[in-house]
Scaffold this active site. Sequence first.
Site, PDB file in Angstrom:
ATOM      1  N   TYR A 209      12.612  -1.246   7.369  1.00  9.62           N
ATOM      2  CA  TYR A 209      13.825  -2.165   8.269  1.00  9.62           C
ATOM      3  C   TYR A 209      12.978  -3.899   9.537  1.00  9.62           C
ATOM      4  O   TYR A 209      13.506  -2.785  10.301  1.00  9.62           O
ATOM      5  CB  TYR A 209      14.693  -1.129   8.719  1.00  9.62           C
ATOM      6  CG  TYR A 209      15.239  -1.043   7.042  1.00  9.62           C
ATOM      7  CD1 TYR A 209      14.818  -0.861   5.505  1.00  9.62           C
ATOM      8  CD2 TYR A 209      16.490   0.980   7.327  1.00  9.62           C
ATOM      9  CE1 TYR A 209      14.912   0.004   4.710  1.00  9.62           C
ATOM     10  CE2 TYR A 209      16.744   1.549   6.590  1.00  9.62           C
ATOM     11  CZ  TYR A 209      16.374   1.201   5.392  1.00  9.62           C
ATOM     12  OH  TYR A 209      16.385   1.869   4.546  1.00  9.62           O
TER      13      TYR A 209
ATOM     14  N   PHE B 129      23.367   2.283  -1.179  1.00  9.54           N
ATOM     15  CA  PHE B 129      24.525   1.958  -2.004  1.00  9.54           C
ATOM     16  C   PHE B 129      25.509   2.527  -2.172  1.00  9.54           C
ATOM     17  O   PHE B 129      26.401   2.678  -3.304  1.00  9.54           O
ATOM     18  CB  PHE B 129      24.125   0.844  -2.867  1.00  9.54           C
ATOM     19  CG  PHE B 129      23.071   0.116  -2.334  1.00  9.54           C
ATOM     20  CD1 PHE B 129      22.573  -0.649  -1.017  1.00  9.54           C
ATOM     21  CD2 PHE B 129      22.102  -0.735  -3.407  1.00  9.54           C
ATOM     22  CE1 PHE B 129      21.827  -1.003  -0.589  1.00  9.54           C
ATOM     23  CE2 PHE B 129      21.043  -1.758  -2.842  1.00  9.54           C
ATOM     24  CZ  PHE B 129      20.364  -1.668  -1.561  1.00  9.54           C
ATOM     25  N   PRO B 130      26.520   3.455  -1.093  1.00 12.00           N
ATOM     26  CA  PRO B 130      27.038   3.765  -1.864  1.00 12.00           C
ATOM     27  C   PRO B 130      28.321   2.561  -2.286  1.00 12.00           C
ATOM     28  O   PRO B 130      29.905   3.468  -2.727  1.00 12.00           O
ATOM     29  CB  PRO B 130      27.676   5.297  -0.452  1.00 12.00           C
ATOM     30  CG  PRO B 130      27.347   4.604   0.925  1.00 12.00           C
ATOM     31  CD  PRO B 130      25.534   3.421   0.298  1.00 12.00           C
ATOM     32  N   LEU B 131      28.898   2.145  -1.130  1.00 12.07           N
ATOM     33  CA  LEU B 131      29.822   0.858  -2.117  1.00 12.07           C
ATOM     34  C   LEU B 131      29.115  -0.398  -2.571  1.00 12.07           C
ATOM     35  O   LEU B 131      29.735  -1.178  -2.846  1.00 12.07           O
ATOM     36  CB  LEU B 131      29.734   0.501  -0.087  1.00 12.07           C
ATOM     37  CG  LEU B 131      30.187   1.668   0.724  1.00 12.07           C
ATOM     38  CD1 LEU B 131      30.513   0.582   2.244  1.00 12.07           C
ATOM     39  CD2 LEU B 131      31.144   2.172   0.665  1.00 12.07           C
ATOM     40  N   GLY B 132      28.208  -0.297  -3.277  1.00 12.32           N
ATOM     41  CA  GLY B 132      27.728  -0.663  -3.926  1.00 12.32           C
ATOM     42  C   GLY B 132      26.528  -1.884  -3.131  1.00 12.32           C
ATOM     43  O   GLY B 132      26.169  -2.628  -3.944  1.00 12.32           O
TER      44      GLY B 132
ATOM     45  N   PHE C 118      24.076  -4.511  -1.586  1.00 10.08           N
ATOM     46  CA  PHE C 118      24.538  -6.296  -1.396  1.00 10.08           C
ATOM     47  C   PHE C 118      25.617  -6.923  -2.278  1.00 10.08           C
ATOM     48  O   PHE C 118      26.129  -7.677  -1.964  1.00 10.08           O
ATOM     49  CB  PHE C 118      23.234  -6.898  -1.499  1.00 10.08           C
ATOM     50  CG  PHE C 118      21.832  -6.039  -0.562  1.00 10.08           C
ATOM     51  CD1 PHE C 118      22.165  -6.841   0.259  1.00 10.08           C
ATOM     52  CD2 PHE C 118      20.747  -6.033  -1.343  1.00 10.08           C
ATOM     53  CE1 PHE C 118      20.682  -6.191   1.258  1.00 10.08           C
ATOM     54  CE2 PHE C 118      19.739  -5.198  -1.006  1.00 10.08           C
ATOM     55  CZ  PHE C 118      19.817  -5.315   0.852  1.00 10.08           C
ATOM     56  N   THR C 119      25.905  -6.392  -3.171  1.00 12.04           N
ATOM     57  CA  THR C 119      26.306  -6.579  -4.325  1.00 12.04           C
ATOM     58  C   THR C 119      28.516  -5.394  -4.273  1.00 12.04           C
ATOM     59  O   THR C 119      27.892  -4.815  -4.863  1.00 12.04           O
ATOM     60  CB  THR C 119      26.549  -6.705  -5.721  1.00 12.04           C
ATOM     61  OG1 THR C 119      25.371  -7.673  -5.715  1.00 12.04           O
ATOM     62  CG2 THR C 119      28.033  -7.762  -6.262  1.00 12.04           C
ATOM     63  N   PRO C 120      29.049  -6.045  -2.901  1.00  9.90           N
ATOM     64  CA  PRO C 120      29.802  -4.733  -3.319  1.00  9.90           C
ATOM     65  C   PRO C 120      30.899  -4.255  -4.490  1.00  9.90           C
ATOM     66  O   PRO C 120      30.887  -5.054  -5.039  1.00  9.90           O
ATOM     67  CB  PRO C 120      31.148  -5.666  -2.320  1.00  9.90           C
ATOM     68  CG  PRO C 120      30.241  -6.073  -0.963  1.00  9.90           C
ATOM     69  CD  PRO C 120      29.126  -7.044  -2.551  1.00  9.90           C
ATOM     70  N   LEU C 121      31.057  -3.051  -4.816  1.00 14.47           N
ATOM     71  CA  LEU C 121      31.511  -2.387  -5.955  1.00 14.47           C
ATOM     72  C   LEU C 121      32.832  -3.140  -5.948  1.00 14.47           C
ATOM     73  O   LEU C 121      33.599  -4.079  -4.946  1.00 14.47           O
ATOM     74  CB  LEU C 121      32.095  -0.450  -6.198  1.00 14.47           C
ATOM     75  CG  LEU C 121      31.318  -0.272  -5.541  1.00 14.47           C
ATOM     76  CD1 LEU C 121      31.579   1.520  -5.626  1.00 14.47           C
ATOM     77  CD2 LEU C 121      30.658   0.207  -6.519  1.00 14.47           C
TER      78      LEU C 121
END
Length: 302
Positions: free
Chosen positions: A72, A221-224, A226-229
């Site tokens: 990172y 990516f629990p929230l999607g 780089f592209t949010p859910l």
Amino acid sequence: MTTTRTTATATTTLPGGTWTLGDLTVTRFGYGAMQLAGPGVMGPPADREGALAVLREAVRLGITHIDTADAYGPRVTNRLIHEALHPYPDTLHIATKVGARRDVDGGWPPAREPDDLRRAVHDNLEALGVDTLDLVNLRLGDATGPRPGSLATAYETLVELQREGLIRHLGLSNATPGQVAEAETIAPFVCVQNLYNLAHRQDDALIDRLAAQGVAYVPYFPLGGFTPLQSATLSQVAERHGVRPVAVALAWLLRRSPNILLIPGTSSVAHLRENVAGAALTLTEEDLAALDTIGGDQGPTP
């Protein structure tokens, strides 16, 4: 190099309680440090002091599981963690990943040859300022997702480093069910870290199998990502509770299975606090039934 620890206790009871990774007890609500690097996870953060403040606030809130990787930045988030938190509290456990590097274009080419892995482990040790890494996940596949193929050579290299005392516990990341099964024949691991959220539930069976074995599942990516859910159903449930969709998504993951550990990332102290508060949301049976229908109405995938 000498590892120094300080004594500290959590000041807050976090949503989800705790889980045991081998002999390490961690809060199920953790923190993912990826977003502390610059745009595209490359270079330093625009707000260095803000990044350090997020890490310190995570520990102040009682979070005892931080996820990072020397890739990172590269070599950015580990150094921020060291600057913000070293000497580390006894209760804090840092998980890192090896198996990929960054190229000049910001790509994530695999780096799983034995020499690559040994170098990566030593780079993580140096940057974090420890003698032993609490948890090292072997990153498999590529930037597009898991890919079939044997993990034996790479995983056995990490097992050797574990025997040398450089790694405490092993895990897998971006792995297929077949690779998880293969690793089980080689040496124990304490977690699997894969893409999973309300809209991407391809690992449902794997989560249940790991839960029965006492192995953690850590959704990235629990929230999607780089592209949010984006989901009409998710938004409707959120509106019913008067919260943002992120709260519903995190609360659902904690409810999904007791072996799920959350590592949502953010570069904002305010968003970190919001994520913690949101994950404490109590979902009704009506909510859960509605959320289980998500799959066809979400927006672009990460």
